[in-house]
Scaffold this active site. Structure first.
Site, PDB file in Angstrom:
ATOM      1  N   ASN A 211      65.421  58.868  94.050  1.00 60.21           N
ATOM      2  CA  ASN A 211      64.084  58.914  95.019  1.00 60.21           C
ATOM      3  C   ASN A 211      62.978  58.216  94.225  1.00 60.21           C
ATOM      4  O   ASN A 211      62.969  57.884  93.196  1.00 60.21           O
ATOM      5  CB  ASN A 211      63.877  60.438  95.502  1.00 60.21           C
ATOM      6  N   ASP A 280      69.556  66.535  96.328  1.00 62.50           N
ATOM      7  CA  ASP A 280      70.329  67.550  97.108  1.00 62.50           C
ATOM      8  C   ASP A 280      71.632  67.287  97.174  1.00 62.50           C
ATOM      9  O   ASP A 280      72.344  68.233  97.464  1.00 62.50           O
ATOM     10  CB  ASP A 280      69.385  68.071  98.358  1.00 62.50           C
ATOM     11  N   PHE A 325      58.615  73.807  92.398  1.00 65.23           N
ATOM     12  CA  PHE A 325      57.501  72.761  93.135  1.00 65.23           C
ATOM     13  C   PHE A 325      58.228  72.594  94.401  1.00 65.23           C
ATOM     14  O   PHE A 325      59.463  72.775  94.714  1.00 65.23           O
ATOM     15  CB  PHE A 325      57.781  71.414  92.479  1.00 65.23           C
ATOM     16  N   LYS A 339      60.257  78.957  99.942  1.00 66.99           N
ATOM     17  CA  LYS A 339      60.943  78.798  98.776  1.00 66.99           C
ATOM     18  C   LYS A 339      60.956  79.463  97.412  1.00 66.99           C
ATOM     19  O   LYS A 339      61.691  79.832  96.927  1.00 66.99           O
ATOM     20  CB  LYS A 339      60.748  77.251  98.190  1.00 66.99           C
TER      21      LYS A 339
HETATM   22  N1  CTP Z   1      65.643  71.894  93.027  1.00 67.47           N
HETATM   23  C1  CTP Z   1      66.377  72.011  91.859  1.00 67.47           C
HETATM   24  N2  CTP Z   1      67.880  71.508  92.190  1.00 67.47           N
HETATM   25  C2  CTP Z   1      68.112  70.753  93.149  1.00 67.47           C
HETATM   26  C3  CTP Z   1      67.200  70.674  94.097  1.00 67.47           C
HETATM   27  C4  CTP Z   1      65.915  71.098  93.945  1.00 67.47           C
HETATM   28  O1  CTP Z   1      66.237  72.719  91.068  1.00 67.47           O
HETATM   29  N3  CTP Z   1      69.309  70.779  93.498  1.00 67.47           N
HETATM   30  C5  CTP Z   1      64.138  72.229  92.737  1.00 67.47           C
HETATM   31  C6  CTP Z   1      63.177  71.317  92.402  1.00 67.47           C
HETATM   32  O2  CTP Z   1      63.171  70.919  90.993  1.00 67.47           O
HETATM   33  C7  CTP Z   1      61.907  71.816  92.695  1.00 67.47           C
HETATM   34  C8  CTP Z   1      62.269  72.814  94.023  1.00 67.47           C
HETATM   35  O3  CTP Z   1      63.772  73.064  93.739  1.00 67.47           O
HETATM   36  O4  CTP Z   1      61.255  72.559  91.837  1.00 67.47           O
HETATM   37  C9  CTP Z   1      62.128  72.415  95.355  1.00 67.47           C
HETATM   38  O5  CTP Z   1      62.973  71.385  95.634  1.00 67.47           O
HETATM   39  P1  CTP Z   1      63.195  70.865  97.278  1.00 67.47           P
HETATM   40  O6  CTP Z   1      64.400  69.942  97.062  1.00 67.47           O
HETATM   41  O7  CTP Z   1      61.907  70.423  97.759  1.00 67.47           O
HETATM   42  O8  CTP Z   1      63.631  72.219  97.803  1.00 67.47           O
HETATM   43  P2  CTP Z   1      64.940  72.653  98.670  1.00 67.47           P
HETATM   44  O9  CTP Z   1      65.210  74.037  98.419  1.00 67.47           O
HETATM   45  O10 CTP Z   1      65.964  71.865  98.346  1.00 67.47           O
HETATM   46  O11 CTP Z   1      64.680  72.642 100.274  1.00 67.47           O
HETATM   47  P3  CTP Z   1      64.411  71.368 101.183  1.00 67.47           P
HETATM   48  O12 CTP Z   1      65.568  70.190 100.649  1.00 67.47           O
HETATM   49  O13 CTP Z   1      65.052  72.049 102.371  1.00 67.47           O
HETATM   50  O14 CTP Z   1      62.969  70.807 101.216  1.00 67.47           O
END
Ligand code: CTP
Length: 404
Positions: A211, A280, A325, A339
């Site tokens: 990303n 993710d 975040f 979250k």
């Molecule tokens: N994060 C994490 N591990 C992952 C994905 C995200 O620790 N596999 C953490 C990021 O570092 C950040 C927070 O989760 O602090 C939010 O990440 P985000 O990807 O926006 O949140 P999600 O819960 O995955 O929600 P969505 O994809 O639905 O936006």
């Protein structure tokens, strides 16, 4: 620096007690509020009346005296102090506190306090150099105690060597520097993990999914935390940024690597700030050979990576503070609050990555800081370093409030 500070002076029994009287006077002259605790042996050298007169406060020397029925004296004094000073500190008191012994007013109060403790030893040179005393002093250092080294010179016992209590004016000076450095370094002795940057999820030897995260926000947080005295571990995904040498950097590539790097450090950390943009999903299959193009469309299957933050939220202990975040493009606050609750966070930093001056790659950001206590701080566009400073302010306040 010590004006207005509440100093609990613990006086243990050695000839240098007479200097502790001068120290009390100098601390009071410097504007400190001084309360004195004495051991029974200290009273053999100087009477409590001397310290009471100099400090204008009651002197405590008996755990069971309990003159005020409304409080428990040693707990009340332990909570009252901004700083505890042990001067002179004999070999005996050093040995007792290093081993958690609490059998008099000074030692029970020391076990009960969470205030910083400064120790000024005074004893015969051979006693000072004895391995038992040296070992006990090292133990106290591991508790975070600070030492004011004794001077070298003529000792009251007739020897010449190291063991003389530092001069009262030097102790006042060193206490002043101690207060100054603590106030500029509120995160001293705190261990922080910061994650930063993107992750890369491999498809084949030449291709990966990632990303736009540059890591700038996380690196700024790590720098500010280190400047505030924290012991920082920066778990960084692939980025070209460099970090100060005081920061311990662990480089990772995938979400799985980041998971292991963070979990390894988590149990011993006080604060965890997850600013990394973790993938993710990752390709379900990756190949060590380059994928050749085919005619027609390419369909790939992806699988979920571990949600690191979610797992940390489940493992979190009451003394740990977890910050996440939420980088969003719409309904920013609603998603961020969701979250914060779902991942059991203490703080979430929400930002609309589509807003001008915010998001990936740029040097500025525009965020809203939200806490589990429903505090909400909307920040204007700031440099990422300024945003990091605001985030650390909130964290320091939370740590102070929760006594973490
Ligand atoms: N994060 C994490 N591990 C992952 C994905 C995200 O620790 N596999 C953490 C990021 O570092 C950040 C927070 O989760 O602090 C939010 O990440 P985000 O990807 O926006 O949140 P999600 O819960 O995955 O929600 P969505 O994809 O639905 O936006």
């Amino acid at each position: 620096m010590i004006s207005g500070k509440k100093i609990l002076l613990c006086v243990s029994g050695g000839i240098a007690v007479y200097k502790a009287a001068a120290l009390t006077s100098k601390l009071v002259q410097a504007g400190a509020v001084v309360k004195v605790l004495m051991s029974q042996s200290a009273k053999q050298f100087v009477t409590p009346l001397t310290f009471q007169t100099l400090s204008r406060n009651e002197v405590h020397d008996d755990t069971f005296a309990e003159n005020n029925p409304k409080v428990v004296a040693h707990i009340d004094l332990a909570d009252w102090a901004d700083i505890v000073v042990i001067a002179p500190a004999t070999a005996n008191i050093i040995g007792k506190i290093a081993n958690g012994i609490a059998d008099d007013m000074i030692t029970t109060t020391l076990l009960a306090t969470v205030a910083p403790v400064v120790v000024a030893p005074a004893m015969n040179v051979h006693m000072y150099e004895h391995p038992a005393v040296q070992k006990n002093m090292k133990t106290l250092q591991t508790f975070g105690y600070t030492f004011i080294e004794p001077d070298e010179g003529f000792l009251a016992c007739g020897y010449v060597g190291k063991g003389r209590l530092a001069e009262p004016e030097d102790i006042v000076q060193q206490l002043s520097e101690f207060v100054k450095s603590r106030e500029s370094k509120p995160l001293l002795h705190k261990k922080i993990i910061v994650t930063a940057g993107p992750t890369q999820e491999k498809l084949d030897p030449v291709r990966f999914f990632t990303n736009h995260s540059s890591g700038k926000m996380g690196f700024a947080i790590a720098e500010v935390a280190a400047r505030l005295g924290a012991d920082v571990t920066l778990v960084a995904g692939p980025t070209s940024l460099s970090a100060s040498p005081t920061i311990r950097r662990v480089n990772v590539t995938t979400a799985e690597d980041m998971y292991h790097a963070v979990i390894d450090e988590f149990a011993t950390s006080d604060i965890i700030i997850k600013s990394a943009a973790v993938a993710d999903y990752r390709p379900k299959q990756s190949d060590d050979k380059k994928m050749k193009k085919q005619t027609g469309p390419l369909i790939l299957e992806f699988e979920r990576t571990k949600d690191i933050l979610q797992e940390l939220g489940q493992r979190k202990q009451p003394n740990q503070l977890l910050v996440g975040f939420a980088a969003e493009t719409n309904d920013v606050e609603a998603y961020a609050i969701e979250k914060l609750e779902r991942k059991n966070l203490d703080v979430i930093i929400a930002n609309d990555i589509t807003a001008p001056g915010a998001g990936f790659q740029v040097d500025t950001n525009r965020v809203t800081i939200m806490t589990k206590d429903k505090e909400k701080i909307v920040l204007p566009q700031l440099s990422k370093t300024e945003v990091a400073e605001e985030i650390m302010k909130v964290i320091i306040d939370l740590m102070a409030g929760d006594n973490k």
